[in-house]
Design an enzyme around this catalytic site. Structure first.
Site, short mmCIF file in Angstrom:
data_model
loop_
_atom_site.label_atom_id
_atom_site.label_comp_id
_atom_site.label_asym_id
_atom_site.label_seq_id
_atom_site.Cartn_x
_atom_site.Cartn_y
_atom_site.Cartn_z
N HIS A 72 0.84 -1.20 0.00
CA HIS A 72 0.00 0.00 0.00
C HIS A 72 0.87 1.25 0.00
CE1 HIS A 72 -4.08 -1.73 1.57
NE2 HIS A 72 -3.56 -2.42 0.58
N TYR A 200 -9.13 5.33 7.77
CA TYR A 200 -9.29 5.65 9.20
C TYR A 200 -10.36 6.74 9.28
CZ TYR A 200 -4.85 3.27 10.29
OH TYR A 200 -3.85 2.34 10.46
N PRO A 292 -3.67 0.20 18.86
CA PRO A 292 -3.45 -0.25 17.47
C PRO A 292 -3.59 0.85 16.41
CG PRO A 292 -5.56 -1.03 18.31
CD PRO A 292 -4.86 -0.40 19.46
N LYS A 296 1.41 -0.14 15.04
CA LYS A 296 2.82 -0.21 15.44
C LYS A 296 3.19 -1.42 16.30
CE LYS A 296 4.50 3.01 13.23
NZ LYS A 296 4.34 2.22 12.02
N TYR A 384 4.32 6.37 10.15
CA TYR A 384 3.49 5.22 9.78
C TYR A 384 4.30 4.17 9.03
CZ TYR A 384 -0.89 2.75 8.81
OH TYR A 384 -1.89 1.80 8.77
P1 FAD Z 1 2.47 -11.92 21.56
O1 FAD Z 1 1.96 -11.96 20.17
O2 FAD Z 1 1.50 -11.59 22.66
O3 FAD Z 1 3.13 -13.33 21.85
C1 FAD Z 1 3.51 -13.73 23.16
C2 FAD Z 1 3.46 -15.24 23.25
O4 FAD Z 1 3.92 -15.64 24.54
C3 FAD Z 1 2.03 -15.78 23.13
O5 FAD Z 1 2.00 -16.82 22.19
C4 FAD Z 1 1.69 -16.27 24.54
O6 FAD Z 1 0.81 -17.36 24.54
C5 FAD Z 1 3.07 -16.64 25.06
N1 FAD Z 1 3.16 -16.58 26.52
C6 FAD Z 1 2.60 -15.69 27.38
N2 FAD Z 1 2.92 -15.97 28.65
C7 FAD Z 1 3.71 -17.08 28.62
C8 FAD Z 1 4.33 -17.85 29.62
N3 FAD Z 1 4.23 -17.52 30.92
N4 FAD Z 1 5.05 -18.93 29.25
C9 FAD Z 1 5.18 -19.26 27.93
N5 FAD Z 1 4.60 -18.55 26.94
C10 FAD Z 1 3.87 -17.47 27.27
N6 FAD Z 1 -1.18 -4.55 16.73
C11 FAD Z 1 -1.37 -3.89 15.61
O7 FAD Z 1 -0.43 -3.30 15.08
N7 FAD Z 1 -2.64 -3.88 15.04
C12 FAD Z 1 -3.71 -4.55 15.61
O8 FAD Z 1 -4.81 -4.54 15.09
C13 FAD Z 1 -3.51 -5.24 16.81
N8 FAD Z 1 -4.54 -5.89 17.41
C14 FAD Z 1 -4.29 -6.55 18.59
C15 FAD Z 1 -5.33 -7.20 19.25
C16 FAD Z 1 -5.10 -7.87 20.49
C17 FAD Z 1 -6.25 -8.57 21.19
C18 FAD Z 1 -3.80 -7.87 21.04
C19 FAD Z 1 -3.53 -8.58 22.36
C20 FAD Z 1 -2.78 -7.22 20.37
C21 FAD Z 1 -3.00 -6.55 19.14
N9 FAD Z 1 -1.99 -5.88 18.45
C22 FAD Z 1 -2.20 -5.21 17.32
C23 FAD Z 1 -0.64 -5.86 18.92
C24 FAD Z 1 0.21 -6.92 18.25
O9 FAD Z 1 -0.57 -8.05 17.97
C25 FAD Z 1 1.33 -7.24 19.21
O10 FAD Z 1 2.11 -6.08 19.34
C26 FAD Z 1 2.18 -8.42 18.80
O11 FAD Z 1 1.44 -9.61 18.90
C27 FAD Z 1 3.41 -8.52 19.72
O12 FAD Z 1 4.06 -9.74 19.49
P2 FAD Z 1 4.80 -10.47 20.67
O13 FAD Z 1 5.39 -11.69 20.04
O14 FAD Z 1 5.67 -9.53 21.39
O15 FAD Z 1 3.67 -10.88 21.71
C1 PHB Z 2 -5.64 -4.40 10.94
O1 PHB Z 2 -5.78 -4.64 9.72
O2 PHB Z 2 -5.92 -5.24 11.79
C2 PHB Z 2 -5.16 -3.07 11.37
C3 PHB Z 2 -4.70 -2.17 10.41
C4 PHB Z 2 -4.26 -0.92 10.81
C5 PHB Z 2 -4.30 -0.58 12.15
C6 PHB Z 2 -4.73 -1.48 13.09
C7 PHB Z 2 -5.17 -2.74 12.70
O3 PHB Z 2 -3.90 0.67 12.51
#
Ligand code: FAD
Ligand code: PHB
Length: 389
Positions: A72, A200, A292, A296, A384
């Site tokens: 995009h 948005y 979100p 980021k 962004y």
């Molecule tokens: P996570 O993806 O949370 O991975 C952590 C892993 O560690 C998980 O698999 C978990 O099961 C595991 N874990 C936890 N505790 C333990 C333990 N004690 N022992 C072993 N394993 C463990 N970001 C965006 O940019 N856009 C979005 O739309 C967006 N939507 C989101 C919606 C939700 C509900 C959430 C929670 C986050 C969202 N985010 C979004 C943020 C983005 O998904 C996260 O920043 C990203 O997942 C971070 O990755 P991570 O690997 O650091 O953590």
């Molecule tokens: C998404 O597609 O899930 C999405 C895209 C942009 C955002 C947040 C979530 O800022």
């Protein structure tokens, strides 16, 4: 058991770190408390910065991302009945790629399986010990049995609710937090997106976002109250409300249908400092959460992993711990800028329940300035598409 680096968590940050270290010949074991299917069932982020795409390439997991990801060049912001385009390509020369976090996770899991690197799923009661010594120990339970791994380093990639951050003593850790008075209700639907770019929307009824996962799968979000539940939002009500928040000239393109996923996420900004305690290093959501709105969260997890993997590779290649010592400061400098941008996007695009007439005028002035100023659009665009690292 013994390994070089124990990685707690098999989300994007843990998997990416594991892959980048494996490429440099560093052994890791990933411990994940959930099952593989559970991890792959979570629907989260959708927009990747060029830097994140580059890291997935380095990790040897970008083939499907390149064939299926949608590049995009910009986004649209809708306000007071008109849409304004922010042209990232023209303003910064850079683009973003729409490709779901679920797919990134699947590709990284496949790449890890292909090199035979171990992941222990359903590893329970993970406990991090001796972190201040040069021989940390990680204990956990698997199928009822107690297991123990001796290692050189531990990476806490285990998200906001993980054990990594909680293993840092309270008198060492400093947390900064802002909780926003609303959440996002998200719906995934197997229908073509409403537009070829993300929209948005700042509407008097609340924020909305039109996003996508592919040319046949769309992702929509609505700002909702914190006391609302998914059950309060049958599909029909969701589409009705989304229709109300969209401009008449795009609403005709909206293809509705039965949702295949629906969830509510509260919005918060959170940073824990420092991102290191002895031989434990935090990366991704374990150390920080952003709302979100700026897309980021996942990208910030990737930049942490870039810094941390370089530092660990340097440590094993040359014996120097200088990169590891510098990790918290380097990572946090970029984290805080992404926290600022996500906070600004959230503040500028949502309707705050407690906002005064003055606050609303400030928000409108901010948006009108943005739409009229190339400098303001460039500031949005360069954040962004992602700040350099
Ligand atoms: P996570 O993806 O949370 O991975 C952590 C892993 O560690 C998980 O698999 C978990 O099961 C595991 N874990 C936890 N505790 C333990 C333990 N004690 N022992 C072993 N394993 C463990 N970001 C965006 O940019 N856009 C979005 O739309 C967006 N939507 C989101 C919606 C939700 C509900 C959430 C929670 C986050 C969202 N985010 C979004 C943020 C983005 O998904 C996260 O920043 C990203 O997942 C971070 O990755 P991570 O690997 O650091 O953590
Ligand atoms: C998404 O597609 O899930 C999405 C895209 C942009 C955002 C947040 C979530 O800022």
């Amino acid at each position: 058991m013994r390994t070089q680096v124990v990685i707690v968590g098999s989300g994007p940050s843990g998997l990416l770190l594991g892959q980048l270290l494996a490429m440099a010949g560093i052994e890791t074991i990933i411990l994940e408390q959930k099952s593989k299917d559970y991890v792959l069932g979570r629907i989260r982020a959708g927009v990747l910065e060029e830097g994140t795409v580059g890291l997935i390439e380095q990790a040897g997991a970008a083939a499907r991302l390149h064939s299926e990801g949608l590049v995009h060049d910009g986004i649209e912001i809708a306000f007071e009945g008109s849409r304004h385009r922010i042209d990232f390509k023209a303003l910064t020369g850079r683009t973003v790629t729409v490709y779901g976090q679920t797919e990134v996770t699947r590709d990284l899991m496949d790449a890890r399986a292909a090199i035979g690197a171990p992941t222990v799923y359903e590893a329970l009661d993970v406990d991090l010990l001796e972190l201040e010594s040069d021989r940390p120990v990680v204990r956990y339970r698997k199928d009822g049995e107690a297991c123990e791994i001796a290692c050189d380093y531990v990476a806490g990639c285990d998200g906001f609710h993980g054990i990594g951050r909680r293993s840092i003593p309270e008198d060492v850790l400093r947390a900064y937090e802002r909780v926003y008075p609303f959440g996002w209700l998200g719906v995934l639907v197997d229908q073509p997106p409403i537009s070829h770019e993300l929209i948005y929307v700042n509407h008097r009824r609340g924020f909305a976002l039109c996003s996508m996962r592919s040319m046949t799968r769309s992702r929509y979000y609505l700002q909702c109250r914190l006391d609302e539940h998914v059950e309060d939002w049958p599909d029909e009500k969701f589409w009705e409300e989304l229709t109300r928040r969209l401009d008449p000239d795009v609403v005709g393109n909206l293809r509705t249908g039965a949702s295949i996923e629906k969830s509510i996420a509260p919005l918060r900004s959170f940073v824990a400092e420092p991102m290191r305690f002895g031989r434990l290093f935090l990366a991704g959501d374990a150390a920080h959460i952003v709302p979100p709105t700026g897309a980021k969260g996942l990208n910030l997890a990737a930049s942490d992993v870039a810094y941390l993997s370089r530092a660990l590779i340097e440590r094993y290649a040359s014996g120097s711990g200088a990169g590891l010592d510098a990790y918290p400061e380097k990572a946090l400098a970029r984290v805080w800028k992404a926290v600022r941008f996500s906070w600004w996007m959230t503040q500028t695009l949502h309707r705050f329940p407690e906002s005064s007439g003055f606050d609303q005028k400030m928000q409108a002035a901010e948006l009108e300035y943005l739409f009229s100023s190339k400098a303001a659009q460039t500031a949005l665009a360069e954040n962004y598409v992602g700040l350099p690292y």
